[in-house]
Design an enzyme around this catalytic site. Structure first.
Site, PDB file in Angstrom:
ATOM      1  N   ARG A  34      -4.796   7.106  -1.462  1.00 40.38           N
ATOM      2  CA  ARG A  34      -3.335   7.115  -1.281  1.00 40.38           C
ATOM      3  C   ARG A  34      -2.626   7.925  -2.375  1.00 40.38           C
ATOM      4  O   ARG A  34      -1.540   8.454  -2.162  1.00 40.38           O
ATOM      5  CB  ARG A  34      -2.791   5.690  -1.228  1.00 40.38           C
ATOM      6  CG  ARG A  34      -3.374   4.894  -0.064  1.00 40.38           C
ATOM      7  CD  ARG A  34      -2.511   3.734   0.359  1.00 40.38           C
ATOM      8  NE  ARG A  34      -3.289   2.768   1.120  1.00 40.38           N
ATOM      9  CZ  ARG A  34      -3.635   2.908   2.397  1.00 40.38           C
ATOM     10  NH1 ARG A  34      -3.281   3.981   3.068  1.00 40.38           N
ATOM     11  NH2 ARG A  34      -4.340   1.969   3.018  1.00 40.38           N
ATOM     12  N   ASP A  59       0.816  -1.226   0.000  1.00 43.50           N
ATOM     13  CA  ASP A  59       0.000   0.000   0.000  1.00 43.50           C
ATOM     14  C   ASP A  59       0.851   1.277   0.000  1.00 43.50           C
ATOM     15  O   ASP A  59       0.303   2.378  -0.055  1.00 43.50           O
ATOM     16  CB  ASP A  59      -0.928   0.014   1.216  1.00 43.50           C
ATOM     17  CG  ASP A  59      -1.993  -1.071   1.122  1.00 43.50           C
ATOM     18  OD1 ASP A  59      -2.341  -1.468  -0.019  1.00 43.50           O
ATOM     19  OD2 ASP A  59      -2.463  -1.546   2.167  1.00 43.50           O
TER      20      ASP A  59
HETATM   21  C1  S3P Z   1      -5.387  -5.741   3.059  1.00 44.60           C
HETATM   22  C2  S3P Z   1      -4.617  -6.477   2.182  1.00 44.60           C
HETATM   23  C3  S3P Z   1      -3.949  -5.875   1.010  1.00 44.60           C
HETATM   24  C4  S3P Z   1      -3.870  -4.349   1.113  1.00 44.60           C
HETATM   25  C5  S3P Z   1      -5.179  -3.757   1.544  1.00 44.60           C
HETATM   26  C6  S3P Z   1      -5.572  -4.284   2.917  1.00 44.60           C
HETATM   27  C7  S3P Z   1      -6.025  -6.438   4.200  1.00 44.60           C
HETATM   28  O1  S3P Z   1      -4.690  -6.196  -0.162  1.00 44.60           O
HETATM   29  O2  S3P Z   1      -3.483  -3.795  -0.125  1.00 44.60           O
HETATM   30  O3  S3P Z   1      -5.072  -2.341   1.617  1.00 44.60           O
HETATM   31  O4  S3P Z   1      -6.495  -5.756   5.137  1.00 44.60           O
HETATM   32  O5  S3P Z   1      -6.052  -7.684   4.191  1.00 44.60           O
HETATM   33  P1  S3P Z   1      -4.430  -7.565  -1.003  1.00 44.60           P
HETATM   34  O6  S3P Z   1      -4.919  -8.702  -0.181  1.00 44.60           O
HETATM   35  O7  S3P Z   1      -5.240  -7.384  -2.257  1.00 44.60           O
HETATM   36  O8  S3P Z   1      -2.957  -7.598  -1.260  1.00 44.60           O
END
Ligand code: S3P
Length: 440
Positions: free
Chosen positions: A395, A323
């Site tokens: 973001r 992120d």
């Molecule tokens: C998250 C997992 C990530 C991240 C998102 C929050 C979570 O996504 O980018 O902001 O809380 O499990 P992905 O599982 O698609 O990588």
């Protein structure tokens, strides 16, 4: 304000003063979502402190209220969740709106696949373009029936009354959301659910399930649980969100004279890849007073200005900073030399295509950046003012507010309303630190 007017909100950001003082960014989004979900499914009352009062997490709380869970709000950063037990949710005739939140929708898909009733999950324009097959396919392998729109897009129509069966599944792409969806469905499944990851991702679901008393075995890259137990309510203390702290880590690194402390930042190792990347670039960030709060490592981060140099970002860090790339791109554009990002194709399916959004915006400010399918090549230099579009991606908006602190000239940032999804009050906290971010 109408939805259309809100979408047109914009900022003008200009170079402020060096970032100084101490501040605490809001609660962690990932932990806040999960605290509501497990609190709702537990027996007993869960008190959540440090809760992120953002639109994404409020949407998740609202979904559970629609499903019959009573949630009190004694203060903005607290929730009291009156759990209904694993089988106590009630179906909703209305569609359940996850707003902008991929985490909300994907984790809910896992929870709702195990219910006796049907549900429909919808989201905003951005979420409606995000891929859902990554959860619906493995959930179908467990016996769930979930209809998507063409291309595997939301809304999701989740059929209830299905008997789920545990599976052993290796994720094709590292994703905590997919892993968590399967583990949550696994609570309702017969037998064992085992998830393997190509690279370890944030393990909040696993840690929180254990804290709620569910037997679970987990290690980096692996989790295993069986259905048929119960969740016991417990209090959850949410740490400050590393992803929100990230904007200040970059801003204080790039603005000469800065010396800023960020209090009680969540330091889960699966979240802090940006720290490692910035240190490789020469950043001066010190972890002070490391401790454990609510079962999570936290530390105060002292960041002082330091000249940054371009680096090749190690691919192994990518999932641990997934992120934080918009902020990293800004650091790279202001560093000396070339930064190469690769192995990060997932950035193209976030709240916006973050490689394209950052490349377009940085170019508008005079940066030299070349997109690649899975990353970018950025040659650092000076930035000038200009107009950028955050494409409704929180973001991206905050990253350009950081870039503006080092730009010669004002930066007008369009479509910033969604900053409230993860970081309500960003402008005020930024101003407190010395940045200048004002309504356009
Ligand atoms: C998250 C997992 C990530 C991240 C998102 C929050 C979570 O996504 O980018 O902001 O809380 O499990 P992905 O599982 O698609 O990588």
């Amino acid at each position: 304000m109408s939805a259309a007017a809100e979408l047109q909100q914009a900022w003008t950001a200009v170079a402020g003063s060096p970032l100084r003082g101490r501040l605490r960014v809001p609660g962690d989004k990932s932990v806040s979502h999960r605290a509501i979900m497990l609190g709702a499914l537990a027996d007993g009352v869960t008190r959540v402190t440090g809760f992120l009062e953002g639109e994404d997490t409020r949407a998740t709380a609202k979904v559970f209220e629609r499903l019959g869970v009573r949630i009190e709000t004694p203060s903005a950063s607290e929730r009291i969740v009156h759990g209904v037990g694993l089988h106590g949710l009630r179906g909703s005739d209305a569609a359940l709106d996850c707003g902008n939140a991929g985490t909300g929708m994907r984790l809910l898909a896992g929870v709702l696949a195990g219910q006796a009733f049907d549900s429909v999950l919808i989201g905003d324009a951005s979420l409606s373009k995000r891929p859902m097959r990554r959860v619906t396919e493995p959930l179908a392998a467990m016996g769930a029936r979930i209809d998507t729109q063409d291309g595997g897009l939301p809304p999701l129509r989740i059929h209830g009354g299905r008997a789920l069966q545990g599976i052993e599944y290796t994720l094709p792409v590292a994703s905590a959301q997919v892993k968590s969806a399967l583990l949550l469905a696994g609570l309702y499944a017969q037998g064992e659910t085992v998830v393997h990851e190509p690279h370890p991702t944030r393990d909040y679901t696993e840690r929180m399930l254990a804290a709620f008393g569910w037997p679970i075995e987990f290690a980096p890259g692996y989790a295993r649980l069986c259905g048929g137990h119960a969740l016991r309510a417990t209090d959850v203390a949410v740490p400050a969100d590393f992803s929100s702290a990230a904007f200040f880590l970059v801003a204080a690194s790039v603005v000469p004279g800065s010396d800023l402390v960020l209090d009680a930042v969540g330091m889960n190792p699966r979240r802090t890849g940006l720290l490692a990347a910035l240190r490789l670039m020469g950043a001066d960030i010190v972890e002070q007073n490391p401790r454990s709060e609510g079962g999570e490592p936290v530390a105060d981060l002292r960041v002082r200005h330091a000249p940054l140099r371009g680096v090749e970002v190690p691919q192994a860090l990518v999932p641990d900073m997934i992120d934080e790339f918009p902020a990293l791109f800004v650091a790279a554009a202001l560093a000396q030399g070339r930064t190469v990002v690769s192995g990060a194709a997932e950035l193209r399916v976030k709240e916006s295509d973050r490689i394209a959004s950052m490349a377009a915006g940085l170019r508008a400010l005079g940066a030299r950046i070349e997109e690649t399918p899975d990353g970018a090549i950025i040659d650092g230099g000076a930035l000038h003012g200009g107009e950028v579009d955050s494409l409704g991606d929180h973001r991206i908006a905050m990253s350009f507010a950081v870039a503006a602190q080092c730009a010669r000239g004002a930066v007008r940032i369009g479509d910033v309303a969604n900053v409230a999804t993860s970081f309500p009050g960003f402008e005020a906290l930024a101003a407190q630190a010395g940045m200048r971010v004002d309504p356009a």
